[in-house]
Design a protein around this motif. Structure first.
Motif, PDB file in Angstrom:
ATOM      1  N   ARG A 284       0.814  -1.209   0.000  1.00  0.00           N
ATOM      2  CA  ARG A 284       0.000   0.000   0.000  1.00  0.00           C
ATOM      3  C   ARG A 284       0.856   1.272   0.000  1.00  0.00           C
ATOM      4  NH1 ARG A 284      -0.534   1.565   5.536  1.00  0.00           N
ATOM      5  NH2 ARG A 284       0.373   0.003   6.927  1.00  0.00           N
ATOM      6  N   GLU A 285       2.083   1.191   0.526  1.00  0.00           N
ATOM      7  CA  GLU A 285       2.952   2.361   0.563  1.00  0.00           C
ATOM      8  C   GLU A 285       3.341   2.790  -0.849  1.00  0.00           C
ATOM      9  OE1 GLU A 285       6.124   1.084   3.014  1.00  0.00           O
ATOM     10  OE2 GLU A 285       5.066   1.453   4.890  1.00  0.00           O
ATOM     11  N   LYS A 286       3.523   1.810  -1.736  1.00  0.00           N
ATOM     12  CA  LYS A 286       3.846   2.127  -3.121  1.00  0.00           C
ATOM     13  C   LYS A 286       2.664   2.796  -3.813  1.00  0.00           C
ATOM     14  CE  LYS A 286       7.432  -1.345  -4.004  1.00  0.00           C
ATOM     15  NZ  LYS A 286       8.475  -0.337  -4.267  1.00  0.00           N
ATOM     16  N   ILE A 287       1.444   2.392  -3.426  1.00  0.00           N
ATOM     17  CA  ILE A 287       0.245   3.000  -4.006  1.00  0.00           C
ATOM     18  C   ILE A 287       0.172   4.473  -3.631  1.00  0.00           C
ATOM     19  CG2 ILE A 287      -2.279   2.968  -4.005  1.00  0.00           C
ATOM     20  CD1 ILE A 287      -2.166  -0.020  -3.481  1.00  0.00           C
ATOM     21  N   VAL A 288       0.492   4.769  -2.380  1.00  0.00           N
ATOM     22  CA  VAL A 288       0.489   6.161  -1.917  1.00  0.00           C
ATOM     23  C   VAL A 288       1.465   6.997  -2.742  1.00  0.00           C
ATOM     24  CG1 VAL A 288       1.020   7.691   0.010  1.00  0.00           C
ATOM     25  CG2 VAL A 288      -0.216   5.559   0.426  1.00  0.00           C
TER      26      VAL A 288
ATOM     27  N   LEU B  18       2.028  23.014  -7.325  1.00  0.00           N
ATOM     28  CA  LEU B  18       2.331  22.332  -6.073  1.00  0.00           C
ATOM     29  C   LEU B  18       1.151  22.303  -5.105  1.00  0.00           C
ATOM     30  CD1 LEU B  18       4.366  20.847  -4.381  1.00  0.00           C
ATOM     31  CD2 LEU B  18       5.232  23.038  -3.541  1.00  0.00           C
ATOM     32  N   LEU B  19       0.548  23.458  -4.832  1.00  0.00           N
ATOM     33  CA  LEU B  19      -0.551  23.522  -3.869  1.00  0.00           C
ATOM     34  C   LEU B  19      -1.765  22.697  -4.324  1.00  0.00           C
ATOM     35  CD1 LEU B  19      -1.466  24.604  -1.172  1.00  0.00           C
ATOM     36  CD2 LEU B  19      -2.251  26.687  -2.312  1.00  0.00           C
ATOM     37  N   PRO B  20      -2.217  22.833  -5.575  1.00  0.00           N
ATOM     38  CA  PRO B  20      -3.324  21.981  -6.019  1.00  0.00           C
ATOM     39  C   PRO B  20      -3.000  20.486  -5.939  1.00  0.00           C
ATOM     40  CG  PRO B  20      -2.996  23.796  -7.545  1.00  0.00           C
ATOM     41  CD  PRO B  20      -1.835  23.815  -6.603  1.00  0.00           C
ATOM     42  N   ALA B  21      -1.754  20.127  -6.268  1.00  0.00           N
ATOM     43  CA  ALA B  21      -1.350  18.722  -6.206  1.00  0.00           C
ATOM     44  C   ALA B  21      -1.416  18.188  -4.784  1.00  0.00           C
ATOM     45  CB  ALA B  21       0.060  18.543  -6.770  1.00  0.00           C
ATOM     46  N   LEU B  22      -0.986  18.995  -3.826  1.00  0.00           N
ATOM     47  CA  LEU B  22      -1.043  18.590  -2.425  1.00  0.00           C
ATOM     48  C   LEU B  22      -2.480  18.427  -1.951  1.00  0.00           C
ATOM     49  CD1 LEU B  22       1.761  20.861  -0.918  1.00  0.00           C
ATOM     50  CD2 LEU B  22       1.802  18.371  -1.056  1.00  0.00           C
ATOM     51  N   ILE B  23      -3.342  19.373  -2.313  1.00  0.00           N
ATOM     52  CA  ILE B  23      -4.742  19.309  -1.904  1.00  0.00           C
ATOM     53  C   ILE B  23      -5.424  18.074  -2.481  1.00  0.00           C
ATOM     54  CG2 ILE B  23      -6.996  20.438  -2.106  1.00  0.00           C
ATOM     55  CD1 ILE B  23      -5.534  23.121  -2.061  1.00  0.00           C
ATOM     56  N   ILE B  24      -5.223  17.829  -3.774  1.00  0.00           N
ATOM     57  CA  ILE B  24      -5.840  16.672  -4.426  1.00  0.00           C
ATOM     58  C   ILE B  24      -5.327  15.368  -3.832  1.00  0.00           C
ATOM     59  CG2 ILE B  24      -6.017  15.407  -6.610  1.00  0.00           C
ATOM     60  CD1 ILE B  24      -5.970  18.125  -8.038  1.00  0.00           C
ATOM     61  N   THR B  25      -4.018  15.304  -3.567  1.00  0.00           N
ATOM     62  CA  THR B  25      -3.436  14.091  -2.989  1.00  0.00           C
ATOM     63  C   THR B  25      -4.024  13.800  -1.613  1.00  0.00           C
ATOM     64  OG1 THR B  25      -1.350  14.428  -4.182  1.00  0.00           O
ATOM     65  CG2 THR B  25      -1.297  12.969  -2.262  1.00  0.00           C
ATOM     66  N   VAL B  26      -4.165  14.846  -0.785  1.00  0.00           N
ATOM     67  CA  VAL B  26      -4.751  14.675   0.550  1.00  0.00           C
ATOM     68  C   VAL B  26      -6.194  14.184   0.441  1.00  0.00           C
ATOM     69  CG1 VAL B  26      -5.523  15.883   2.622  1.00  0.00           C
ATOM     70  CG2 VAL B  26      -3.247  16.318   1.708  1.00  0.00           C
ATOM     71  N   LEU B  27      -6.970  14.764  -0.479  1.00  0.00           N
ATOM     72  CA  LEU B  27      -8.371  14.364  -0.657  1.00  0.00           C
ATOM     73  C   LEU B  27      -8.489  12.923  -1.137  1.00  0.00           C
ATOM     74  CD1 LEU B  27      -9.851  17.601  -2.299  1.00  0.00           C
ATOM     75  CD2 LEU B  27     -10.130  16.809   0.057  1.00  0.00           C
ATOM     76  N   VAL B  28      -7.647  12.548  -2.099  1.00  0.00           N
ATOM     77  CA  VAL B  28      -7.686  11.182  -2.631  1.00  0.00           C
ATOM     78  C   VAL B  28      -7.293  10.170  -1.562  1.00  0.00           C
ATOM     79  CG1 VAL B  28      -6.627   9.577  -4.273  1.00  0.00           C
ATOM     80  CG2 VAL B  28      -7.275  11.873  -5.019  1.00  0.00           C
ATOM     81  N   LEU B  29      -6.229  10.442  -0.834  1.00  0.00           N
ATOM     82  CA  LEU B  29      -5.771   9.520   0.202  1.00  0.00           C
ATOM     83  C   LEU B  29      -6.778   9.429   1.353  1.00  0.00           C
ATOM     84  CD1 LEU B  29      -1.951  10.352   0.376  1.00  0.00           C
ATOM     85  CD2 LEU B  29      -3.062   8.423  -0.746  1.00  0.00           C
TER      86      LEU B  29
END
Length: 240
Positions: A187-191, A212-223
């Motif tokens: 699962r760590e590789k998936i993250v 950068l900021l949009p990528a961080l926000i989207i990543t947090v929401l997806v995870l």
């Protein structure tokens, strides 16, 4: 098992060494820029001691040169370093275990210190983990201050062209990422894959300056949305 101060100190030093070499170069670049803007090495020490925001410090040099207002400086610094908010979310519980060190652990969580902290989940039995993370942050901060002073003095005494030196930090991130990816499993590789995919998509959509900021926000929401899945995977892995 009893924790050893010597083992903890040695562990922190070894983990922070990659940052040392990066900060000596990048800190020097900041010191040179600051000197060129009319501020001597004393200012380099004070700013690096109190601000310690990496890219925010480079931005500060431009803002100081342009006589920007305090509200402008505050807003621009918040925008440039807002990514640190996301970094801190993943270390809240671990940093709280540091007790009185908690405020400094938050203050010292730069990009590079975050990368080092994510490079290990466990420590040897004789190492005090909260103290080790505190020392890593402290050492990294000292490295940056030293680099800033060296750059300021070098800019005053030696005419050196430091063009491209800022790539040293990009190289540092790549090395740490590759090392971390080699140790990840399941699962760590998936993250990691989700983070890379989101970054590429946002880079294409928003461009290199704003992704950068949009990528961080989207990543947090997806995870966050995938949290139930990761918990099930963890339960399966623990039952094996």
């Amino acid at each position: 098992m009893k924790k050893s101060k010597k083992d903890t100190f040695t562990f922190a030093i070894k983990k922070s060494l990659p940052v040392l070499f990066g900060y000596l170069f990048l800190g020097s670049a900041f010191g040179i820029m600051l000197y060129d803007a009319g501020y001597n090495f004393i200012w380099a020490i004070v700013i690096s001691l109190l601000v310690y925001a990496g890219s925010g410090q480079f931005l500060l040099v431009s803002l100081l040169s342009g006589a920007a207002s305090i509200p402008t400086v505050a807003m621009m610094t918040l925008f440039v370093n807002s990514r640190h908010i996301f970094y801190g979310l993943s270390f809240i519980e671990k940093f709280k275990r540091g007790g009185w060190r908690y405020p400094f652990l938050i203050f010292s969580l730069t990009d590079e210190t975050y990368s080092v902290n994510t490079s290990f989940d466990t420590v040897p039995d004789t190492v005090d983990e909260p103290r080790a993370r505190y020392l890593i942050g402290l050492f990294d901060h000292i490295y940056w201050i030293i680099g800033s002073v060296i750059g300021s003095l070098a800019g005053q005494l030696i005419p050196i062209d430091f063009t491209g030196v800022d790539f040293s930090m990009t190289a540092l991130f790549i090395v740490i990422f590759i090392d971390l990816a080699r140790e990840q499993k399941g699962r760590e590789k998936i993250v990691g894959a989700i983070g890379i995919a989101d970054s590429i998509i946002c880079l294409i959509i928003f461009g290199a300056e704003k992704f950068l900021l949009p990528a961080l926000i989207i990543t947090v929401l997806v995870l966050s949305a995938m949290k139930p899945y990761f918990e099930k995977v963890r339960e399966v892995e623990q039952c094996r």
